[in-house]
Scaffold this motif. Structure first.
Motif, PDB file in Angstrom:
ATOM      1  N   TRP A 121       7.728  -4.907   0.291  1.00  0.00           N
ATOM      2  CA  TRP A 121       7.687  -4.079  -1.023  1.00  0.00           C
ATOM      3  C   TRP A 121       7.200  -2.726  -1.152  1.00  0.00           C
ATOM      4  O   TRP A 121       5.853  -2.654  -0.540  1.00  0.00           O
ATOM      5  CB  TRP A 121       6.942  -5.131  -1.776  1.00  0.00           C
ATOM      6  CG  TRP A 121       7.764  -6.265  -2.035  1.00  0.00           C
ATOM      7  CD1 TRP A 121       7.806  -7.313  -1.469  1.00  0.00           C
ATOM      8  CD2 TRP A 121       8.637  -6.652  -3.415  1.00  0.00           C
ATOM      9  NE1 TRP A 121       8.465  -8.466  -1.882  1.00  0.00           N
ATOM     10  CE2 TRP A 121       9.014  -7.920  -3.016  1.00  0.00           C
ATOM     11  CE3 TRP A 121       9.221  -5.888  -4.232  1.00  0.00           C
ATOM     12  CZ2 TRP A 121      10.152  -8.502  -3.948  1.00  0.00           C
ATOM     13  CZ3 TRP A 121      10.023  -6.526  -5.174  1.00  0.00           C
ATOM     14  CH2 TRP A 121      10.573  -7.502  -4.964  1.00  0.00           C
ATOM     15  N   ALA A 122       7.883  -1.918  -1.893  1.00  0.00           N
ATOM     16  CA  ALA A 122       7.093  -0.418  -1.903  1.00  0.00           C
ATOM     17  C   ALA A 122       6.248  -0.750  -3.303  1.00  0.00           C
ATOM     18  O   ALA A 122       6.890  -1.085  -4.326  1.00  0.00           O
ATOM     19  CB  ALA A 122       8.077   0.701  -2.158  1.00  0.00           C
ATOM     20  N   GLY A 123       4.963  -0.297  -3.206  1.00  0.00           N
ATOM     21  CA  GLY A 123       4.186  -0.521  -4.366  1.00  0.00           C
ATOM     22  C   GLY A 123       2.659   0.093  -4.223  1.00  0.00           C
ATOM     23  O   GLY A 123       2.695   1.049  -3.535  1.00  0.00           O
ATOM     24  N   PRO A 124       1.925  -0.205  -4.997  1.00  0.00           N
ATOM     25  CA  PRO A 124       0.569   0.641  -4.882  1.00  0.00           C
ATOM     26  C   PRO A 124      -0.084   0.074  -3.678  1.00  0.00           C
ATOM     27  O   PRO A 124       0.018  -0.570  -2.687  1.00  0.00           O
ATOM     28  CB  PRO A 124      -0.062  -0.282  -6.054  1.00  0.00           C
ATOM     29  CG  PRO A 124       0.541  -1.764  -6.221  1.00  0.00           C
ATOM     30  CD  PRO A 124       2.113  -1.513  -5.914  1.00  0.00           C
ATOM     31  N   ALA A 125      -1.406   0.950  -3.525  1.00  0.00           N
ATOM     32  CA  ALA A 125      -2.468   0.485  -2.361  1.00  0.00           C
ATOM     33  C   ALA A 125      -3.632   0.676  -3.166  1.00  0.00           C
ATOM     34  O   ALA A 125      -4.005   0.898  -4.314  1.00  0.00           O
ATOM     35  CB  ALA A 125      -2.166   1.895  -1.372  1.00  0.00           C
ATOM     36  N   LEU A 126      -4.631   0.001  -2.383  1.00  0.00           N
ATOM     37  CA  LEU A 126      -5.875  -0.371  -2.851  1.00  0.00           C
ATOM     38  C   LEU A 126      -6.503   0.862  -3.338  1.00  0.00           C
ATOM     39  O   LEU A 126      -6.983   0.898  -4.552  1.00  0.00           O
ATOM     40  CB  LEU A 126      -6.656  -1.055  -2.052  1.00  0.00           C
ATOM     41  CG  LEU A 126      -8.113  -1.263  -2.270  1.00  0.00           C
ATOM     42  CD1 LEU A 126      -8.117  -2.497  -3.370  1.00  0.00           C
ATOM     43  CD2 LEU A 126      -9.059  -1.564  -1.347  1.00  0.00           C
ATOM     44  N   MET A 127      -6.819   1.865  -2.505  1.00  0.00           N
ATOM     45  CA  MET A 127      -7.455   3.086  -2.710  1.00  0.00           C
ATOM     46  C   MET A 127      -6.919   3.953  -3.731  1.00  0.00           C
ATOM     47  O   MET A 127      -7.380   4.692  -4.721  1.00  0.00           O
ATOM     48  CB  MET A 127      -7.862   4.000  -1.709  1.00  0.00           C
ATOM     49  CG  MET A 127      -8.855   3.160  -0.756  1.00  0.00           C
ATOM     50  SD  MET A 127     -10.308   2.360  -1.289  1.00  0.00           S
ATOM     51  CE  MET A 127     -11.233   3.904  -1.719  1.00  0.00           C
ATOM     52  N   GLU A 128      -5.494   3.963  -4.057  1.00  0.00           N
ATOM     53  CA  GLU A 128      -4.521   4.836  -4.636  1.00  0.00           C
ATOM     54  C   GLU A 128      -4.782   4.287  -6.002  1.00  0.00           C
ATOM     55  O   GLU A 128      -4.631   5.252  -7.213  1.00  0.00           O
ATOM     56  CB  GLU A 128      -3.131   4.943  -4.125  1.00  0.00           C
ATOM     57  CG  GLU A 128      -2.045   5.722  -5.077  1.00  0.00           C
ATOM     58  CD  GLU A 128      -2.152   7.134  -4.639  1.00  0.00           C
ATOM     59  OE1 GLU A 128      -1.351   7.802  -5.457  1.00  0.00           O
ATOM     60  OE2 GLU A 128      -2.550   7.365  -3.598  1.00  0.00           O
ATOM     61  N   PRO A 287      11.748  -3.458  -4.099  1.00  0.00           N
ATOM     62  CA  PRO A 287      12.076  -4.166  -2.754  1.00  0.00           C
ATOM     63  C   PRO A 287      12.740  -3.198  -1.687  1.00  0.00           C
ATOM     64  O   PRO A 287      13.745  -2.672  -2.064  1.00  0.00           O
ATOM     65  CB  PRO A 287      13.011  -5.186  -3.076  1.00  0.00           C
ATOM     66  CG  PRO A 287      13.765  -4.742  -4.540  1.00  0.00           C
ATOM     67  CD  PRO A 287      12.601  -4.007  -5.226  1.00  0.00           C
ATOM     68  N   VAL A 288      12.389  -3.239  -0.672  1.00  0.00           N
ATOM     69  CA  VAL A 288      12.797  -2.467   0.462  1.00  0.00           C
ATOM     70  C   VAL A 288      13.699  -3.257   1.563  1.00  0.00           C
ATOM     71  O   VAL A 288      12.919  -4.244   2.230  1.00  0.00           O
ATOM     72  CB  VAL A 288      11.752  -1.629   1.168  1.00  0.00           C
ATOM     73  CG1 VAL A 288      12.334  -0.745   2.363  1.00  0.00           C
ATOM     74  CG2 VAL A 288      10.943  -0.762   0.438  1.00  0.00           C
TER      75      VAL A 288
END
Length: 306
Positions: A121-128, A287-288
């Protein structure tokens, strides 16, 4: 209560206070959060040396969490691709784990898709997305749907310029059951000619990038064009390309120039902009490697994978 495993497979986390704030926000939102013991490791610009980061990926795969969430991107995964624990990653996904991230994580996603056919899954990241002053409501809602297993699609408004460039879209247009894939343009282009770029035929390719001047974006797209990657797709979706600076030397050369040029190179392949994804506060999850339906109705663009 969805469970999250936070780990660092790429760049080092420098702001530990912001890291702790992000973890607390996820806990306050109702997630059961486990943090990898090397999440704050540092070696040069990386979150630990190669062995440390490979071990973190292995622990994430064995964690049994609903979501494995990266702390950040940066750089570091491409050099690990020959040694990724592909079987363990695929097994975790088969058990229901969602591997989620963006930016440098594109290398991981495309490699596991190419090597094992594993969707991520392409999505958010913690720090971003959780470490700043505020958390975007749409981003948080899309991530929560994924974590709870109820996400079924995404949508956005078709820019007017797209309708003018592709009149067939405004009249109603759809693709059914085509593979969605993509991610960060720089990372993806860097995998051309390697066994870690999936050979996707007839897919929908989505792209984004950050800090790249439009001429560099065009150069990367040209690489994909000359390699035959773009012409094999049914549609291209362009997300955010931001955080660059134009100069007087450009004389009107800008991102819109690149998009117009790209469309001229790909007659019959719609190039759709406005995808809410990339290094921007508001982003959907995508979804990737899964089949999707892509529908355009008037100015509404809809992606379904449920």
């Amino acid at each position: 209560m969805p469970s999250l495993y936070i780990y660092s497979p790429s760049g080092a986390v420098r702001d530990r206070a912001a890291f702790r704030r992000a973890v607390r926000r996820l806990q306050a939102a109702g997630y059961d959060v486990a943090v990898d013991p090397a999440a704050l490791a540092s070696h040069q610009r990386f979150a630990g040396d190669d062995e440390t980061r490979l071990a973190a990926i292995e622990r994430a795969a064995a964690s049994g969490a609903d979501v494995a969430l990266t702390t950040r991107g940066g750089y570091g995964l491409t050099r690990l691709l020959p040694r990724l624990p592909y079987d363990e990653i695929a097994a975790a996904a088969q058990r229901g784990m969602a591997w989620v991230g963006l930016s440098d994580f594109t290398a991981f996603q495309l490699a596991v898709l190419a090597q094992r056919g594993t969707a991520t899954w392409a999505g958010p990241a913690l720090m971003e997305d959780w470490a700043g002053e505020a958390v975007d409501e749409i981003t948080a809602a899309c991530f929560d749907d994924l974590a709870r297993g109820v996400g079924e699609g995404a949508g956005w408004r078709l820019p007017r310029a797209d309708g003018q460039a592709h009149p067939e879209l405004s009249a109603g247009w759809r693709l059914e059951g085509v593979p969605l894939w993509g991610g960060n343009l720089s990372i993806l282009a860097g995998l051309v000619g390697t066994p870690y770029l999936p050979a996707v035929e007839g897919g929908v390719l989505f792209l984004e990038d950050v800090g790249e001047h439009p001429y560099r974006i065009e150069r990367l797209l040209t690489q994909l064009l000359l390699a035959g990657v773009l012409a094999r797709q049914r549609a291209l979706l362009l997300g955010a390309f931001n955080r660059f600076t134009l100069t007087p030397h450009d004389r009107g050369f800008r991102l819109e120039t690149v998009v117009a040029w790209l469309r001229a190179q790909l007659p019959g392949v719609p190039v759709v902009t406005g995808l809410p994804f990339g290094h921007v506060p508001t982003k959907v999850v995508l979804p990737v490697g899964r089949p999707v339906d892509l529908v355009v109705e008037g100015r509404d663009v809809l992606l379904f994978w449920g």
